[in-house]
Design a protein around this motif. Structure first.
Motif, PDB file in Angstrom:
ATOM      1  N   THR A  31      43.327  10.576  -8.540  1.00 53.28           N
ATOM      2  CA  THR A  31      43.330  11.748  -9.420  1.00 53.28           C
ATOM      3  C   THR A  31      43.221  11.324 -10.882  1.00 53.28           C
ATOM      4  N   PRO A  32      42.794  12.247 -11.729  1.00 53.37           N
ATOM      5  CA  PRO A  32      42.814  11.945 -13.159  1.00 53.37           C
ATOM      6  C   PRO A  32      44.223  11.594 -13.647  1.00 53.37           C
ATOM      7  N   ALA A  33      45.244  12.179 -13.031  1.00 59.69           N
ATOM      8  CA  ALA A  33      46.628  11.866 -13.432  1.00 59.69           C
ATOM      9  C   ALA A  33      46.939  10.387 -13.211  1.00 59.69           C
ATOM     10  N   PHE A  34      46.417   9.794 -12.144  1.00 58.62           N
ATOM     11  CA  PHE A  34      46.619   8.368 -11.896  1.00 58.62           C
ATOM     12  C   PHE A  34      45.976   7.562 -13.021  1.00 58.62           C
ATOM     13  N   LEU A  35      44.765   7.924 -13.409  1.00 58.40           N
ATOM     14  CA  LEU A  35      44.082   7.207 -14.492  1.00 58.40           C
ATOM     15  C   LEU A  35      44.847   7.354 -15.807  1.00 58.40           C
ATOM     16  N   ARG A  36      45.376   8.538 -16.065  1.00 53.30           N
ATOM     17  CA  ARG A  36      46.186   8.712 -17.277  1.00 53.30           C
ATOM     18  C   ARG A  36      47.443   7.850 -17.210  1.00 53.30           C
ATOM     19  N   ALA A  37      48.061   7.781 -16.027  1.00 49.33           N
ATOM     20  CA  ALA A  37      49.301   7.008 -15.867  1.00 49.33           C
ATOM     21  C   ALA A  37      49.058   5.517 -16.099  1.00 49.33           C
ATOM     22  N   ILE A  38      47.961   4.979 -15.572  1.00 47.51           N
ATOM     23  CA  ILE A  38      47.717   3.552 -15.800  1.00 47.51           C
ATOM     24  C   ILE A  38      47.276   3.300 -17.235  1.00 47.51           C
ATOM     25  N   GLY A  39      46.735   4.321 -17.878  1.00 55.65           N
ATOM     26  CA  GLY A  39      46.446   4.219 -19.311  1.00 55.65           C
ATOM     27  C   GLY A  39      47.730   4.189 -20.117  1.00 55.65           C
ATOM     28  N   GLU A  40      48.688   5.042 -19.745  1.00 53.42           N
ATOM     29  CA  GLU A  40      49.981   5.060 -20.429  1.00 53.42           C
ATOM     30  C   GLU A  40      50.744   3.758 -20.215  1.00 53.42           C
ATOM     31  N   ALA A  41      50.535   3.129 -19.049  1.00 58.52           N
ATOM     32  CA  ALA A  41      51.171   1.838 -18.760  1.00 58.52           C
ATOM     33  C   ALA A  41      50.405   0.690 -19.417  1.00 58.52           C
ATOM     34  N   ARG A  42      49.346   1.022 -20.128  1.00 51.23           N
ATOM     35  CA  ARG A  42      48.519   0.065 -20.877  1.00 51.23           C
ATOM     36  C   ARG A  42      47.799  -0.952 -19.993  1.00 51.23           C
ATOM     37  N   LEU A  43      47.496  -0.530 -18.764  1.00 49.85           N
ATOM     38  CA  LEU A  43      46.686  -1.392 -17.905  1.00 49.85           C
ATOM     39  C   LEU A  43      45.240  -1.365 -18.377  1.00 49.85           C
ATOM     40  N   ILE A  44      44.745  -0.181 -18.639  1.00 50.59           N
ATOM     41  CA  ILE A  44      43.388  -0.028 -19.171  1.00 50.59           C
ATOM     42  C   ILE A  44      43.436   0.965 -20.317  1.00 50.59           C
ATOM     43  N   THR A  45      42.538   0.798 -21.254  1.00 51.32           N
ATOM     44  CA  THR A  45      42.420   1.718 -22.377  1.00 51.32           C
ATOM     45  C   THR A  45      40.989   2.224 -22.396  1.00 51.32           C
ATOM     46  N   PRO A  46      40.783   3.433 -21.878  1.00 50.39           N
ATOM     47  CA  PRO A  46      39.411   3.940 -21.852  1.00 50.39           C
ATOM     48  C   PRO A  46      38.901   4.195 -23.265  1.00 50.39           C
ATOM     49  N   LEU A  47      37.612   4.050 -23.418  1.00 50.52           N
ATOM     50  CA  LEU A  47      37.007   4.412 -24.694  1.00 50.52           C
ATOM     51  C   LEU A  47      36.890   5.926 -24.734  1.00 50.52           C
ATOM     52  N   ARG A  48      36.684   6.460 -25.889  1.00 48.49           N
ATOM     53  CA  ARG A  48      36.552   7.915 -26.040  1.00 48.49           C
ATOM     54  C   ARG A  48      35.138   8.264 -26.491  1.00 48.49           C
ATOM     55  N   SER A  49      34.610   9.326 -25.901  1.00 44.29           N
ATOM     56  CA  SER A  49      33.301   9.824 -26.318  1.00 44.29           C
ATOM     57  C   SER A  49      33.467  10.501 -27.684  1.00 44.29           C
ATOM     58  N   GLU A  50      32.369  10.878 -28.273  1.00 41.90           N
ATOM     59  CA  GLU A  50      32.442  11.562 -29.573  1.00 41.90           C
ATOM     60  C   GLU A  50      33.265  12.835 -29.467  1.00 41.90           C
ATOM     61  N   GLY A  51      33.274  13.459 -28.293  1.00 38.84           N
ATOM     62  CA  GLY A  51      34.048  14.673 -28.079  1.00 38.84           C
ATOM     63  C   GLY A  51      35.495  14.408 -27.700  1.00 38.84           C
ATOM     64  N   GLY A  52      35.890  13.128 -27.613  1.00 34.65           N
ATOM     65  CA  GLY A  52      37.266  12.774 -27.302  1.00 34.65           C
ATOM     66  C   GLY A  52      37.567  12.582 -25.824  1.00 34.65           C
ATOM     67  N   HIS A  53      36.537  12.644 -24.973  1.00 33.59           N
ATOM     68  CA  HIS A  53      36.739  12.478 -23.537  1.00 33.59           C
ATOM     69  C   HIS A  53      36.836  10.998 -23.167  1.00 33.59           C
ATOM     70  N   ARG A  54      37.689  10.708 -22.193  1.00 34.69           N
ATOM     71  CA  ARG A  54      37.848   9.323 -21.737  1.00 34.69           C
ATOM     72  C   ARG A  54      36.599   8.864 -20.990  1.00 34.69           C
ATOM     73  N   ARG A  55      36.218   7.616 -21.241  1.00 33.16           N
ATOM     74  CA  ARG A  55      35.078   6.982 -20.562  1.00 33.16           C
ATOM     75  C   ARG A  55      35.527   5.619 -20.064  1.00 33.16           C
ATOM     76  N   TYR A  56      35.170   5.303 -18.818  1.00 32.72           N
ATOM     77  CA  TYR A  56      35.609   4.068 -18.173  1.00 32.72           C
ATOM     78  C   TYR A  56      34.417   3.176 -17.845  1.00 32.72           C
ATOM     79  N   SER A  57      34.653   1.881 -17.927  1.00 30.12           N
ATOM     80  CA  SER A  57      33.628   0.895 -17.579  1.00 30.12           C
ATOM     81  C   SER A  57      33.820   0.455 -16.123  1.00 30.12           C
ATOM     82  N   ARG A  58      32.828  -0.239 -15.590  1.00 33.10           N
ATOM     83  CA  ARG A  58      32.955  -0.779 -14.224  1.00 33.10           C
ATOM     84  C   ARG A  58      34.099  -1.774 -14.154  1.00 33.10           C
TER      85      ARG A  58
END
Length: 117
Positions: A31-58
């Motif tokens: 779920t997106p909540a899982f991705l937010r949780a691992i972001g909050e735990a600083r495992l990964i830091t997604p980049l943000r699009s110009e509109g502020g949306h999270r973007r993830y790499s492979r």
């Protein structure tokens, strides 16, 4: 910035933030909540699009998938993130050590070491 990078380079780049949060969650079966949780735990830091949306790499998706495996086996998310961070650091240290060994083997003199008999 994206226009400056040829499409073929972006498609091959493991670090290029190509996936939206929804697509990343779908690919990982989470779920997106899982991705937010691992972001909050600083495992990964997604980049943000110009509109502020999270973007993830492979690369980030591979890291997230490893964390999900651990969580699915019952590891608390904070512990799973720490384990994955340590595994990633260990892998990087081993790669650096291998490069160092390879370089020193090629630079070593053929004769005895200084101070030796």
């Amino acid at each position: 910035m994206t226009a400056d990078i040829p499409l073929s380079d972006r498609l091959d780049d493991d670090d290029y933030p190509a996936y939206t949060m929804g697509r990343a969650a779908e690919m990982l079966g989470t779920t997106p909540a899982f991705l937010r949780a691992i972001g909050e735990a600083r495992l990964i830091t997604p980049l943000r699009s110009e509109g502020g949306h999270r973007r993830y790499s492979r690369y980030q998706l591979r890291i997230a998938a490893r964390a999900r495996e651990l969580v699915d086996r019952g590891t608390p998310i904070e512990a799973a993130c720490r384990i994955v961070i340590l595994e990633d650091q260990l892998e990087e240290a081993q790669r650096i050590n291998a490069e160092y060994r390879n370089r020193t083997e090629h630079e070593a003199p053929d004769g005895p070491l200084p101070g030796g008999s």
